[in-house]
Design a protein around this motif. Structure first.
Motif, short mmCIF file in Angstrom:
data_model
loop_
_atom_site.label_atom_id
_atom_site.label_comp_id
_atom_site.label_asym_id
_atom_site.label_seq_id
_atom_site.Cartn_x
_atom_site.Cartn_y
_atom_site.Cartn_z
N MET A 123 16.97 -22.88 -11.29
CA MET A 123 18.04 -22.26 -12.08
C MET A 123 19.37 -22.41 -11.35
N ILE A 124 20.46 -22.48 -12.11
CA ILE A 124 21.75 -22.75 -11.51
C ILE A 124 22.19 -21.64 -10.55
N LEU A 125 21.79 -20.39 -10.79
CA LEU A 125 22.18 -19.31 -9.88
C LEU A 125 21.57 -19.51 -8.50
N LEU A 126 20.32 -19.95 -8.45
CA LEU A 126 19.69 -20.25 -7.16
C LEU A 126 20.37 -21.43 -6.49
N GLU A 127 20.71 -22.45 -7.28
CA GLU A 127 21.41 -23.61 -6.73
C GLU A 127 22.77 -23.21 -6.16
N LEU A 128 23.48 -22.34 -6.88
CA LEU A 128 24.76 -21.85 -6.40
C LEU A 128 24.61 -21.11 -5.08
N PHE A 129 23.60 -20.25 -5.01
CA PHE A 129 23.38 -19.46 -3.80
C PHE A 129 23.12 -20.38 -2.60
N ILE A 130 22.22 -21.34 -2.76
CA ILE A 130 21.89 -22.24 -1.65
C ILE A 130 23.09 -23.10 -1.27
N THR A 131 23.80 -23.62 -2.28
CA THR A 131 24.95 -24.48 -2.03
C THR A 131 26.03 -23.76 -1.24
N PHE A 132 26.40 -22.55 -1.68
CA PHE A 132 27.48 -21.83 -1.01
C PHE A 132 27.02 -21.19 0.29
N LEU A 133 25.73 -20.95 0.43
CA LEU A 133 25.21 -20.48 1.71
C LEU A 133 25.41 -21.56 2.77
N ILE A 134 25.12 -22.80 2.41
CA ILE A 134 25.30 -23.94 3.33
C ILE A 134 26.78 -24.15 3.63
N ILE A 135 27.62 -24.04 2.60
CA ILE A 135 29.06 -24.19 2.81
C ILE A 135 29.57 -23.15 3.80
N GLY A 136 29.13 -21.90 3.63
CA GLY A 136 29.56 -20.85 4.55
C GLY A 136 29.09 -21.08 5.97
N LEU A 137 27.92 -21.65 6.13
CA LEU A 137 27.36 -21.87 7.47
C LEU A 137 28.09 -22.98 8.21
N PHE A 138 28.50 -24.01 7.48
CA PHE A 138 29.07 -25.18 8.14
C PHE A 138 30.57 -25.32 7.99
N THR A 139 31.23 -24.28 7.52
CA THR A 139 32.69 -24.32 7.41
C THR A 139 33.29 -23.70 8.66
N PHE A 140 34.02 -24.52 9.41
CA PHE A 140 34.71 -24.04 10.61
C PHE A 140 36.20 -23.96 10.29
N GLY A 141 36.76 -22.77 10.46
CA GLY A 141 38.18 -22.60 10.19
C GLY A 141 38.42 -21.79 8.93
N GLY A 142 37.43 -21.72 8.03
CA GLY A 142 37.56 -20.93 6.82
C GLY A 142 38.72 -21.39 5.96
N GLY A 143 39.06 -20.59 4.95
CA GLY A 143 40.22 -20.85 4.13
C GLY A 143 40.28 -22.26 3.58
N TYR A 144 41.36 -22.95 3.93
CA TYR A 144 41.60 -24.28 3.38
C TYR A 144 40.57 -25.30 3.83
N SER A 145 40.01 -25.13 5.02
CA SER A 145 39.01 -26.09 5.48
C SER A 145 37.73 -26.00 4.65
N MET A 146 37.54 -24.88 3.96
CA MET A 146 36.37 -24.70 3.10
C MET A 146 36.50 -25.48 1.81
N ILE A 147 37.73 -25.77 1.40
CA ILE A 147 37.97 -26.40 0.11
C ILE A 147 37.32 -27.76 0.01
N ALA A 148 37.40 -28.56 1.09
CA ALA A 148 36.82 -29.90 1.06
C ALA A 148 35.31 -29.85 0.82
#
Length: 211
Positions: free
Chosen positions: A1-26
């Motif tokens: 389901m898309i909600l589970l996909e969203l959760f996993i996708t953004f969980l990974i983004i949060g884990l590997f984003t260094f600098g937060g904010g604008y660096s998260m956009i890419a």
């Protein structure tokens, strides 16, 4: 389901984003536009613009709007889309907040010691590179608003001259040293404020394209 996909996708983004904010956009753009195809590049550019003019950190706002829009694009009702926005927002925060609470105090105590003192300048450059990459990827869709006025073709892309002029005015006002805004009769520092620039740009877009 898309909600589970969203959760996993953004969980990974949060884990590997260094600098937060604008660096998260890419990373968000890569996931929702290129990897999953939930949004088009133009839709993501619009979401980023909305995220800039609403209160709160731009990275979190982008995740919220992207989660909502991705669910809507898949044909789900608004109630599910609201859940998608909440899930994306929470998922992108969970791991960074947990790691900061665990290692933040220790890291601050040792940030001036080797090898950390040599690591942070490199990380800062990395964050600048991520922000620049996101800007370059979004630029064609941001400038290609050719719904009104003349256009200029650059690298096979029709660029709105009006949008280009707005960009250069905002960029120039942003980089001029603050002391240059003082005059004998008027203090124009207010023009350098990001809030003022966003409001004026929004009004310009409304006048030029909205009417």
């Amino acid at each position: 389901m898309i909600l589970l996909e969203l959760f996993i996708t953004f969980l990974i983004i949060g884990l590997f984003t260094f600098g937060g904010g604008y660096s998260m956009i890419a990373l968000i753009q890569s996931a929702v536009v290129e990897e999953h195809g939930w949004l088009t590049a133009q839709e993501f550019a619009d979401i980023l613009a909305i995220s800039q003019i609403t209160p709160g950190p731009v990275g979190i706002n982008t995740a919220t709007y992207a989660g909502y829009s991705a669910v809507i694009a898949e044909g789900y009702p608004t109630a599910v889309a609201v859940a998608g926005a909440l899930i994306a927002s929470l998922a992108v925060l969970i791991l960074p907040m947990t790691l900061i609470l665990i290692v933040g105090r220790w890291l601050l105590a040792h940030k001036d010691q080797a090898p950390f003192s040599r690591l942070f300048p490199i990380l800062r450059l990395t964050v600048v590179g991520l922000i620049a990459a996101a800007a370059l990827q979004l630029a064609p869709d941001a400038f290609a608003n050719a719904s009104s006025g003349p256009t200029l073709t650059i690298l096979d892309t029709d660029i709105s001259i009006v949008s280009l002029l707005i960009f250069f005015v905002v960029f120039t006002l942003s980089v001029i040293p603050r002391k240059q805004f003082h005059t004998a009769t008027l203090d124009l520092q207010l023009l350098k404020s990001p809030i003022t620039l966003i409001i004026l740009s929004g009004l310009a877009g409304l006048l030029i394209y909205g009417f």
